[in-house]
Motif scaffolding. Structure first.
Motif, PDB file in Angstrom:
ATOM      1  N   UNK A  34       0.868  -1.007  -0.333  1.00 60.39           N
ATOM      2  CA  UNK A  34      -0.215   0.120   0.075  1.00 60.39           C
ATOM      3  C   UNK A  34       1.069   1.322   0.201  1.00 60.39           C
ATOM      4  N   UNK A  35       2.217   1.172   0.664  1.00 54.10           N
ATOM      5  CA  UNK A  35       2.792   2.571   0.608  1.00 54.10           C
ATOM      6  C   UNK A  35       4.039   2.725  -0.712  1.00 54.10           C
ATOM      7  N   UNK A  36       4.040   1.593  -1.578  1.00 49.93           N
ATOM      8  CA  UNK A  36       4.072   2.252  -2.994  1.00 49.93           C
ATOM      9  C   UNK A  36       2.547   1.495  -3.750  1.00 49.93           C
ATOM     10  N   UNK A  37       1.595   1.865  -3.174  1.00 49.75           N
ATOM     11  CA  UNK A  37       0.582   2.403  -4.034  1.00 49.75           C
ATOM     12  C   UNK A  37       0.045   1.374  -5.224  1.00 49.75           C
ATOM     13  N   UNK A  38       0.010   0.052  -4.159  1.00 49.82           N
ATOM     14  CA  UNK A  38      -0.257  -1.117  -4.811  1.00 49.82           C
ATOM     15  C   UNK A  38      -1.390  -1.910  -3.588  1.00 49.82           C
ATOM     16  N   UNK A  39      -1.587  -2.576  -5.118  1.00 53.97           N
ATOM     17  CA  UNK A  39      -2.853  -3.076  -3.583  1.00 53.97           C
ATOM     18  C   UNK A  39      -2.428  -4.611  -3.682  1.00 53.97           C
ATOM     19  N   UNK A  40      -3.547  -5.706  -1.906  1.00 54.56           N
ATOM     20  CA  UNK A  40      -2.163  -6.737  -2.386  1.00 54.56           C
ATOM     21  C   UNK A  40      -3.372  -7.075  -0.955  1.00 54.56           C
ATOM     22  N   UNK A  41      -4.134  -8.299  -1.781  1.00 55.14           N
ATOM     23  CA  UNK A  41      -5.321  -8.585  -2.084  1.00 55.14           C
ATOM     24  C   UNK A  41      -4.759 -10.559  -1.012  1.00 55.14           C
ATOM     25  N   UNK A  42      -5.100 -10.593  -0.409  1.00 49.49           N
ATOM     26  CA  UNK A  42      -4.576 -12.684   0.008  1.00 49.49           C
ATOM     27  C   UNK A  42      -6.262 -13.677   0.592  1.00 49.49           C
ATOM     28  N   UNK A  43      -5.968 -14.692  -0.916  1.00 45.67           N
ATOM     29  CA  UNK A  43      -7.151 -15.523  -1.259  1.00 45.67           C
ATOM     30  C   UNK A  43      -6.241 -16.620  -0.882  1.00 45.67           C
ATOM     31  N   UNK A 115      -1.207 -11.718 -15.525  1.00 51.08           N
ATOM     32  CA  UNK A 115       0.340 -12.491 -15.455  1.00 51.08           C
ATOM     33  C   UNK A 115       0.872 -12.596 -13.581  1.00 51.08           C
ATOM     34  N   UNK A 116       2.520 -13.473 -13.568  1.00 51.32           N
ATOM     35  CA  UNK A 116       2.632 -13.420 -12.171  1.00 51.32           C
ATOM     36  C   UNK A 116       3.481 -12.729 -12.026  1.00 51.32           C
ATOM     37  N   UNK A 117       4.369 -12.943 -11.089  1.00 52.28           N
ATOM     38  CA  UNK A 117       5.884 -12.666 -10.945  1.00 52.28           C
ATOM     39  C   UNK A 117       6.474 -13.870 -10.575  1.00 52.28           C
ATOM     40  N   UNK A 118       7.881 -13.385 -10.076  1.00 52.19           N
ATOM     41  CA  UNK A 118       8.771 -14.669  -9.736  1.00 52.19           C
ATOM     42  C   UNK A 118       9.278 -14.052  -8.725  1.00 52.19           C
ATOM     43  N   UNK A 119       8.699 -13.115  -8.071  1.00 50.53           N
ATOM     44  CA  UNK A 119       9.632 -13.028  -6.517  1.00 50.53           C
ATOM     45  C   UNK A 119       8.847 -11.352  -5.897  1.00 50.53           C
ATOM     46  N   UNK A 120       8.035 -11.538  -5.254  1.00 50.83           N
ATOM     47  CA  UNK A 120       7.838 -10.304  -4.297  1.00 50.83           C
ATOM     48  C   UNK A 120       8.450 -10.376  -3.035  1.00 50.83           C
ATOM     49  N   UNK A 121       8.843  -9.396  -2.760  1.00 50.89           N
ATOM     50  CA  UNK A 121       9.147  -9.136  -1.016  1.00 50.89           C
ATOM     51  C   UNK A 121       8.577  -8.357  -0.062  1.00 50.89           C
ATOM     52  N   UNK A 122       9.014  -8.384   1.041  1.00 50.21           N
ATOM     53  CA  UNK A 122       8.335  -7.770   2.155  1.00 50.21           C
ATOM     54  C   UNK A 122       8.243  -6.506   2.408  1.00 50.21           C
ATOM     55  N   UNK A 123       9.443  -5.720   1.487  1.00 53.06           N
ATOM     56  CA  UNK A 123       8.882  -4.714   1.431  1.00 53.06           C
ATOM     57  C   UNK A 123       8.143  -4.022   0.614  1.00 53.06           C
ATOM     58  N   UNK A 124       7.081  -4.683  -0.528  1.00 54.33           N
ATOM     59  CA  UNK A 124       6.302  -4.210  -1.007  1.00 54.33           C
ATOM     60  C   UNK A 124       6.326  -4.056  -2.540  1.00 54.33           C
ATOM     61  N   UNK A 125       8.291  -5.376  -3.008  1.00 57.00           N
ATOM     62  CA  UNK A 125       8.264  -5.166  -4.104  1.00 57.00           C
ATOM     63  C   UNK A 125       8.311  -5.612  -5.124  1.00 57.00           C
ATOM     64  N   UNK A 211      -1.044   4.725  -8.004  1.00 57.28           N
ATOM     65  CA  UNK A 211      -2.232   4.637  -7.078  1.00 57.28           C
ATOM     66  C   UNK A 211      -3.793   4.099  -7.964  1.00 57.28           C
ATOM     67  N   UNK A 212      -3.759   2.378  -7.718  1.00 54.01           N
ATOM     68  CA  UNK A 212      -5.110   1.606  -8.062  1.00 54.01           C
ATOM     69  C   UNK A 212      -4.584   1.196  -8.944  1.00 54.01           C
ATOM     70  N   UNK A 213      -4.165   1.524  -9.674  1.00 51.01           N
ATOM     71  CA  UNK A 213      -3.367   0.362 -11.233  1.00 51.01           C
ATOM     72  C   UNK A 213      -2.458  -1.059 -11.181  1.00 51.01           C
ATOM     73  N   UNK A 214      -2.405  -1.129 -10.404  1.00 51.95           N
ATOM     74  CA  UNK A 214      -1.708  -2.975  -9.915  1.00 51.95           C
ATOM     75  C   UNK A 214      -2.224  -3.280  -8.681  1.00 51.95           C
ATOM     76  N   UNK A 215      -2.987  -5.069  -8.834  1.00 53.78           N
ATOM     77  CA  UNK A 215      -2.864  -5.911  -7.764  1.00 53.78           C
ATOM     78  C   UNK A 215      -2.116  -6.892  -7.218  1.00 53.78           C
ATOM     79  N   UNK A 216      -1.855  -6.978  -6.588  1.00 56.28           N
ATOM     80  CA  UNK A 216      -0.895  -7.879  -6.554  1.00 56.28           C
ATOM     81  C   UNK A 216      -1.946  -9.096  -5.315  1.00 56.28           C
ATOM     82  N   UNK A 217      -2.276 -10.164  -6.464  1.00 56.65           N
ATOM     83  CA  UNK A 217      -3.138 -10.985  -5.411  1.00 56.65           C
ATOM     84  C   UNK A 217      -2.508 -12.021  -4.706  1.00 56.65           C
ATOM     85  N   UNK A 218      -1.955 -12.789  -3.460  1.00 57.14           N
ATOM     86  CA  UNK A 218      -1.084 -13.370  -3.183  1.00 57.14           C
ATOM     87  C   UNK A 218      -2.082 -14.844  -2.605  1.00 57.14           C
ATOM     88  N   UNK A 219      -2.081 -16.008  -3.488  1.00 59.53           N
ATOM     89  CA  UNK A 219      -2.514 -17.505  -2.696  1.00 59.53           C
ATOM     90  C   UNK A 219      -2.365 -18.314  -2.094  1.00 59.53           C
TER      91      UNK A 219
END
Length: 225
Positions: A34-43, A115-125, A211-219
């Motif tokens: 959220x600090x980086x302008x990205x919404x993160x949702x857990x499923x 798409x997916x991502x190869x890795x995400x870190x705890x700093x929101x990158x 803000x609002x363009x990208x959502x990260x969906x963590x399963x």
């Protein structure tokens, strides 16, 4: 009876510690994005993911996708093919290389990009490695909305671990899957080769988005590499 109760109490304490740790990590990761302008949702699972995606896959939207095993393993590609959208399907049979390239370009103007991502870190990158760069190009700029789908196995602590994970897991696994003749297929780790079949030509780190363009969906399951 007393001993049994003490044992049960200790076991419940460990369970509670694990649950609290997981919840803290989720909250920490969500705040970082959220600090980086990205919404993160857990499923919890892929069915929850598919149900969530159905809220986007309508109104004849143009939808592009990045190369991703996660999209196949979660059933997203099958869902796209059945949804009321204009799916720019790079995986159609018998496409020529020029036709695939044309789909890559069309996807940059899509209403929605999955798409997916190869890795995400705890700093929101988000960290990615690509051969052609079409996936990261669309993630960074172009499509109106981007949904990044990742399994819990893609979560790492920081940039250093992300790079190690990509070099020693993501790149060799994908090179093997694509039947590439690169040293990493034999060694299981990046050899920084100069092969014409090398698939790790571009490393990218996405640290912020509009803000609002990208959502990260963590399963809460493991998918992809």
């Amino acid at each position: 009876m007393i001993c049994v109760r003490k044992k049960e109490s200790r076991e419940m304490s460990w369970i509670n510690i694990k649950i609290n740790f997981f919840n803290v990590k989720k909250k920490e990761l969500k705040k970082a994005f959220q600090r980086n302008g990205i919404e993160c949702l857990f499923l919890e699972n892929k069915q929850e993911l598919l149900d969530y995606l159905k809220t986007y896959l309508k109104d004849n939207k143009t939808v592009g996708v990045g190369g991703s095993m996660t999209l196949f393993e979660t059933g997203v590609i099958d869902l796209l093919r059945k949804s009321p959208v204009q799916f720019l399907d790079r995986y159609q049979k018998d496409l020529t290389s020029d036709e695939v390239e044309d789909i890559f370009h069309q996807s940059l103007l899509a209403d929605l990009y999955l798409t997916s991502s190869n890795a995400i870190d705890m700093q929101g990158n988000l960290y990615n490695i690509d051969g052609n760069g079409n996936r990261v190009a669309a993630m960074i700029y172009g499509p109106k909305k981007v949904l990044v789908i990742v399994g819990k196995n893609k979560i790492v602590e920081d940039e250093q671990v992300a790079i190690q994970y990509i070099q020693n897991v993501s790149a060799p696994a994908n090179a093997m899957r694509l039947n590439k003749k690169t040293p990493c297929v034999q060694t299981g780790k990046c050899m920084n080769c100069q092969s014409d079949e090398r698939i790790c030509s571009m490393y990218t780190k996405i640290s912020r988005q509009k803000q609002g363009r990208m959502n990260v969906l963590v399963i809460n399951e493991e998918f992809g590499y």
